[in-house]
Design a protein around this motif. Structure first.
Motif: not given
Length: 262
Positions: A128-134, A148-164, A181-184
């Protein structure tokens, strides 16, 4: 664009929230996608359009996520809900879905059935061409394993500054996964609890963070995930004042990121 989360902890309708968010100057919304809102997902999207708020991404449900990693019917239900949320993102033209992979301090270990479920979700997202931002959450192991295991163009990071800042200060998420980085989610704290303060009101080094965001692959909305109830100082002046304050801080952060891009 400067955006803010649709969740604020107030007993306001989605229509009221969006009206006040738009009046404060925000152009974008991080849209809660769980089933616990009074308004349907269709209505939420309709209201965002009504107020001219760009939907940068949707945030998936966070209920019962640890079951995803167990051989139970509850785990199948979590996967089914995630799949439905991906499908509805596609139907509404929302490009990315933010996902938490676990709840709490003691999630189940990474498991073969959990990975199998994640693989199914990724295949659907690719179709469906949707980005999954974990999102980097309380425990990092599951998120890092999936990234690290799934290098699909649909798999990326949602970066959360407070959680880090509070839960994984030893992990430099933007350095490790900056090209994916797909989302912040930008909010602050004092290193003691996940308080969701407005940026610059806690102890995060925002000069450093703005440089890292500028260097990353992310080019979307500067999304503030701060809450009015995070501080009595915010509460005393009311919701409109809080929104105006958060918007000004968002502009300050966006300008710093822009300068580092020059």
């Amino acid at each position: 664009m400067i955006g803010i989360t649709s969740i604020n902890g107030l007993s306001l309708s989605m229509d009221q929230r969006f009206s006040k968010i738009k009046d404060a100057g925000f152009e974008s919304i991080l849209l809660w996608w769980g089933n616990d809102e009074e308004d349907s997902r269709t209505k939420r999207v309709t209201l965002a359009c009504k107020y001219g708020l760009h939907i940068e991404n949707a945030h998936a449900t966070t209920d019962n996520l640890n079951a995803l990693w167990t051989d139970t019917s509850e785990g199948d239900c979590v996967l089914s809900e995630f799949k439905q949320e991906v499908v509805e993102c596609s139907e509404f033209g929302i490009k990315a879905l933010v996902i938490h992979l676990t709840n709490g301090n003691t999630p189940p270990p990474i498991s073969s059935i959990g990975i199998c479920r994640i693989e199914q979700l990724i295949k659907l997202a690719e179709h469906l061409k949707i980005q999954l931002a974990f999102e980097n959450v309380r425990k990092s192991e599951h998120v890092r394993y999936v990234l690290d295991s799934f290098l699909s163009p649909c798999v990326g990071l949602c970066y959360d500054s407070g959680h880090e800042h509070i839960w994984s200060p030893d992990i430099d998420w933007l350095n490790e996964y900056g090209t994916r980085v797909f989302a912040i989610h930008l909010h602050d704290n004092n290193g003691d609890r996940d308080s969701h303060l407005v940026p610059f009101d806690g102890t995060i080094d925002w000069i450093r963070k703005s440089k890292q965001i500028a260097k990353s692959s992310y080019t979307g909305t500067i999304t503030i995930e701060s809450e009015m109830h995070a501080s009595q100082l915010y509460e005393k002046d009311g919701f409109e004042s809080f929104l105006s304050y958060a918007y000004e801080k968002g502009k300050k952060l966006a300008e710093a990121i822009y300068q580092h891009n020059q």
